[in-house]
Design a protein around this motif. Sequence first.
Motif: not given
Length: 546
Positions: A263-267, A308-326, A413-417
């Motif tokens: 759900n909450r897809l990028i279409l 890059v991600s839709m808002h959602g819990a999977q974005l907590v994984s940004s704590l594993f990004l290297p310094r300087g990442a976006v 829970y909308q999908d988005t283009i």
Amino acid sequence: QSQDLTQARIDYHAALMALQEHGTRMVCTGKMHTDRICRFDYLCYCAEAEEFVFFHSNSSVMLPNLGPRRFQPALLDLSSVEDHNTQYFNFQELPAAALKFMPKPVFVPDVTLILNRFNPDNLMHVFHDDLLPIFYTMRQYSDLDNEARLVFMEGWGEGAHFDLYQLLSSKQPLLKEQLRNFGKLMCFTKSYVGLSKMTTWYQYGFVQPQGPKANILVSGNEIRQFAQSMMDKLNITTPGGEESLVDTKETDEYIVVFSRSVNRLILNEAELIMALSQEFQMRTITVSLEDQTFPSIVKVISGASMLVSMHGAQLVSSLFLPRGAVVVELFPYAVNPEQYTPYRTLASLPGMELQYVAWRNMLEENSVAYPERPWEQGGIAHLEKDEQDRILASKEVPRHLCCRNPEWLYRIYQDTIVDIPSLMEVLREALKTRPKPTKAKPSSTVHPGRVREPQCQTSVQATNEAKLTVSWQIPWNLKYLKVREVKYEVWIQEQGENTYMPYILPHQNYTFSENIKPFTTYLVWVRCIFNKNLLGPFADVLMCRT
Ligand code: UDP
């Protein structure tokens, strides 16, 4: 698991004697139930009653000894979520003599940490509420080492991410339902109950709309050390450090799109990926929890330049990004990015050194909603017609409390283009000002000590003219440091006035003559400042009489 517990060698007879003679001992830290962690000897648990038991004897200890205030509302929070009434911990009391009439206790020899996980199926909750707090609670108490036993009392099954909890110690964590396997009465030889809240940065909106915690106490340093420890345990090595300074880096840079498949897809994901690759001249990789193991996702993210991600819990994984990442967080139509900021707050913690960009779908025709779905997936068919119409006409979800607001669920829970031109514009604008990723950095946040031997001298020139000379010595730690810029701040306040004049000065003394009156008492404070914004403490106030 029952075996490795019961096989551990402890002298059963001695333990039973100790329990009968000394009873339970409890010593806690924390003034309130919301900041309390308790350490117990011989805390017991009755599986049948689902109750912890404190046995009183002549030498039992209960600190704090709250009397009935122990129930107002509880002794402590068993999860890291503050003051949530489903997460309280308490025990019942019995005299140790009652043991004679009870089932023979089974003793748990391991040092145990007893806690509630808050929502073990949601990745944000897993990291923010459980893994980080457990990790740092274990560092707070040195006997909670790699051999410690975790006990999860919230009553859930293993959940979707149990393997992550298993990384925190070498022993298999125990679930509440498994405690019955150890017999009717089990006694933890040594245990800690409760979790440190020091690392949490977000409140989910149970009593006020969600947002960053009022007093955040964690910095990127602690988050990154935790992330590094998790990666070490997962055997994930990153090219970081010296290698990243090698000139080949341009070619290995890549973007990760973390997609949701349910759900909450990028279409128009394919279009998005092409546009990102073209814009930044980098490869773009897609990952999702449905298609990859979490460790393999962490490996990819830990080397990425952009997530890059839709808002959602999977974005907590940004704590594993290297310094300087976006970090680029995409929001569905009618959801205001300013009001849902768990990942923005994470990325913006001092020392995380991530750049955060939010994009919001402003075009209703680019969103697909699901009014017919069950309410927890954003359906609104169960609502009155008027209410449905109001929601459909609304252009932004108003501020609301957690967790069942139907308008919020409908919109989130909308999908988005994703409108590619508008996203690219936001990205170009935001990335114009890219902070330089600092190489092998830490320790740049050393604060100045207090200035030493502050003094003042005064003189009166004329009936309306006086001078005030203030001098001091450098802070003790400065002589061991290379600091780019050292300045001093002096505050001068006329006694009895409630305003003061601040001055920034480059040297260790200065003579003030403007605004200094004869026969007047001034209060003077001096502190040191490193590199424009690292403030030291003020020295003791000086009383200077002209
Ligand atoms: N999830 C996922 N793919 C999906 C939908 C959800 O991986 O298509 C994951 C999500 O990352 C989270 C969990 O499932 O860990 C629960 O998702 P939910 O939408 O309930 O929570 P949210 O992501 O909004 O916090």
